[in-house]
Design a protein around this motif. Sequence first.
Motif, PDB file in Angstrom:
ATOM      1  N   MET A   1      45.542  40.353  30.060  1.00  0.00           N
ATOM      2  CA  MET A   1      44.821  41.346  30.822  1.00  0.00           C
ATOM      3  C   MET A   1      45.309  42.741  30.413  1.00  0.00           C
ATOM      4  N   ASN A   2      44.399  43.661  30.236  1.00  0.00           N
ATOM      5  CA  ASN A   2      44.704  45.025  29.849  1.00  0.00           C
ATOM      6  C   ASN A   2      45.319  45.767  31.036  1.00  0.00           C
ATOM      7  N   PRO A   3      46.475  46.426  30.871  1.00  0.00           N
ATOM      8  CA  PRO A   3      47.111  47.115  31.994  1.00  0.00           C
ATOM      9  C   PRO A   3      46.384  48.398  32.410  1.00  0.00           C
ATOM     10  N   TYR A   4      45.375  48.821  31.640  1.00  0.00           N
ATOM     11  CA  TYR A   4      44.663  50.066  31.917  1.00  0.00           C
ATOM     12  C   TYR A   4      43.256  49.847  32.431  1.00  0.00           C
ATOM     13  N   LYS A   5      42.838  48.594  32.567  1.00  0.00           N
ATOM     14  CA  LYS A   5      41.461  48.288  32.948  1.00  0.00           C
ATOM     15  C   LYS A   5      41.435  47.083  33.878  1.00  0.00           C
ATOM     16  N   VAL A   6      40.556  47.162  34.891  1.00  0.00           N
ATOM     17  CA  VAL A   6      40.286  46.011  35.745  1.00  0.00           C
ATOM     18  C   VAL A   6      38.794  45.739  35.631  1.00  0.00           C
ATOM     19  N   SER A   7      38.423  44.601  35.119  1.00  0.00           N
ATOM     20  CA  SER A   7      37.022  44.226  34.975  1.00  0.00           C
ATOM     21  C   SER A   7      36.463  43.786  36.324  1.00  0.00           C
ATOM     22  N   GLN A   8      35.160  43.878  36.476  1.00  0.00           N
ATOM     23  CA  GLN A   8      34.499  43.503  37.716  1.00  0.00           C
ATOM     24  C   GLN A   8      34.876  42.087  38.147  1.00  0.00           C
ATOM     25  N   ASN A   9      34.962  41.168  37.205  1.00  0.00           N
ATOM     26  CA  ASN A   9      35.309  39.780  37.527  1.00  0.00           C
ATOM     27  C   ASN A   9      36.738  39.609  38.037  1.00  0.00           C
ATOM     28  N   THR A  11      38.203  41.825  40.208  1.00  0.00           N
ATOM     29  CA  THR A  11      38.407  42.493  41.491  1.00  0.00           C
ATOM     30  C   THR A  11      38.475  41.466  42.617  1.00  0.00           C
ATOM     31  N   THR A  12      39.125  41.846  43.695  1.00  0.00           N
ATOM     32  CA  THR A  12      39.192  40.979  44.876  1.00  0.00           C
ATOM     33  C   THR A  12      38.334  41.593  45.978  1.00  0.00           C
ATOM     34  N   HIS A  13      37.892  40.768  46.894  1.00  0.00           N
ATOM     35  CA  HIS A  13      36.995  41.212  47.953  1.00  0.00           C
ATOM     36  C   HIS A  13      37.652  41.013  49.307  1.00  0.00           C
ATOM     37  N   GLY A  14      37.457  42.006  50.179  1.00  0.00           N
ATOM     38  CA  GLY A  14      38.002  41.930  51.527  1.00  0.00           C
ATOM     39  C   GLY A  14      36.956  41.459  52.519  1.00  0.00           C
ATOM     40  N   THR A  15      37.366  41.297  53.748  1.00  0.00           N
ATOM     41  CA  THR A  15      36.496  40.738  54.783  1.00  0.00           C
ATOM     42  C   THR A  15      35.524  41.756  55.379  1.00  0.00           C
ATOM     43  N   ASP A  16      35.730  43.047  55.128  1.00  0.00           N
ATOM     44  CA  ASP A  16      34.868  44.076  55.717  1.00  0.00           C
ATOM     45  C   ASP A  16      33.879  44.682  54.727  1.00  0.00           C
ATOM     46  N   GLY A  17      33.695  44.055  53.563  1.00  0.00           N
ATOM     47  CA  GLY A  17      32.743  44.560  52.588  1.00  0.00           C
ATOM     48  C   GLY A  17      33.365  45.384  51.479  1.00  0.00           C
ATOM     49  N   GLU A  18      34.690  45.423  51.412  1.00  0.00           N
ATOM     50  CA  GLU A  18      35.355  46.228  50.395  1.00  0.00           C
ATOM     51  C   GLU A  18      35.675  45.398  49.160  1.00  0.00           C
ATOM     52  N   HIS A  19      35.676  46.065  48.025  1.00  0.00           N
ATOM     53  CA  HIS A  19      36.056  45.471  46.746  1.00  0.00           C
ATOM     54  C   HIS A  19      37.289  46.231  46.271  1.00  0.00           C
ATOM     55  N   HIS A  20      38.410  45.543  46.138  1.00  0.00           N
ATOM     56  CA  HIS A  20      39.637  46.174  45.671  1.00  0.00           C
ATOM     57  C   HIS A  20      39.541  46.297  44.155  1.00  0.00           C
ATOM     58  N   LEU A  21      39.571  47.523  43.671  1.00  0.00           N
ATOM     59  CA  LEU A  21      39.308  47.789  42.264  1.00  0.00           C
ATOM     60  C   LEU A  21      40.588  47.832  41.434  1.00  0.00           C
ATOM     61  N   VAL A  22      41.258  48.940  41.441  1.00  0.00           N
ATOM     62  CA  VAL A  22      42.430  49.109  40.581  1.00  0.00           C
ATOM     63  C   VAL A  22      43.581  49.621  41.441  1.00  0.00           C
ATOM     64  N   ARG A  23      44.784  49.261  41.022  1.00  0.00           N
ATOM     65  CA  ARG A  23      45.984  49.678  41.748  1.00  0.00           C
ATOM     66  C   ARG A  23      46.932  50.317  40.756  1.00  0.00           C
ATOM     67  N   GLY A  24      47.421  51.499  41.115  1.00  0.00           N
ATOM     68  CA  GLY A  24      48.403  52.188  40.288  1.00  0.00           C
ATOM     69  C   GLY A  24      49.789  52.044  40.882  1.00  0.00           C
ATOM     70  N   GLU A  25      50.702  52.861  40.428  1.00  0.00           N
ATOM     71  CA  GLU A  25      52.074  52.809  40.937  1.00  0.00           C
ATOM     72  C   GLU A  25      52.150  53.300  42.377  1.00  0.00           C
ATOM     73  N   ARG A  26      51.299  54.267  42.767  1.00  0.00           N
ATOM     74  CA  ARG A  26      51.388  54.857  44.100  1.00  0.00           C
ATOM     75  C   ARG A  26      50.088  54.809  44.897  1.00  0.00           C
ATOM     76  N   SER A  27      48.982  54.489  44.269  1.00  0.00           N
ATOM     77  CA  SER A  27      47.673  54.521  44.928  1.00  0.00           C
ATOM     78  C   SER A  27      46.857  53.297  44.548  1.00  0.00           C
ATOM     79  N   SER A  28      45.800  53.057  45.330  1.00  0.00           N
ATOM     80  CA  SER A  28      44.840  52.017  44.967  1.00  0.00           C
ATOM     81  C   SER A  28      43.439  52.517  45.273  1.00  0.00           C
ATOM     82  N   MET A  29      42.456  51.890  44.632  1.00  0.00           N
ATOM     83  CA  MET A  29      41.063  52.297  44.778  1.00  0.00           C
ATOM     84  C   MET A  29      40.250  51.096  45.226  1.00  0.00           C
TER      85      MET A  29
END
Length: 104
Positions: A1-9, A11-29
Amino acid sequence: MNPYKVSQNDTTHGTDGEHHLVRGERSSMRLWHREEPNADKPEHTHEYETLGYVIEGRVDLIVNGETVSLQPGDSYHVPAGTPHTFRVTETLTAVEVTTPGTDK
């Protein structure tokens, strides 16, 4: 897995409709897509700060008892530890960054 990219496949999904995209050292999207109104979501707090941007749809952010209506192109900020809730009024797509990062 590339440390600089998260592909759509990868990503993880939460229970409220959110898709967890990418996580850095201090933040997440995450990407929110919510179709149904959610007028019954209770007020809550988080240990993290949230910065967001509305891509499409409409939502009311109730923060510290004040209602802020958000529409496409609006950005928002919820400080850590601040009581808040969101009331989706029109199918919503928004992106958020949390600091520190979270998987919630």
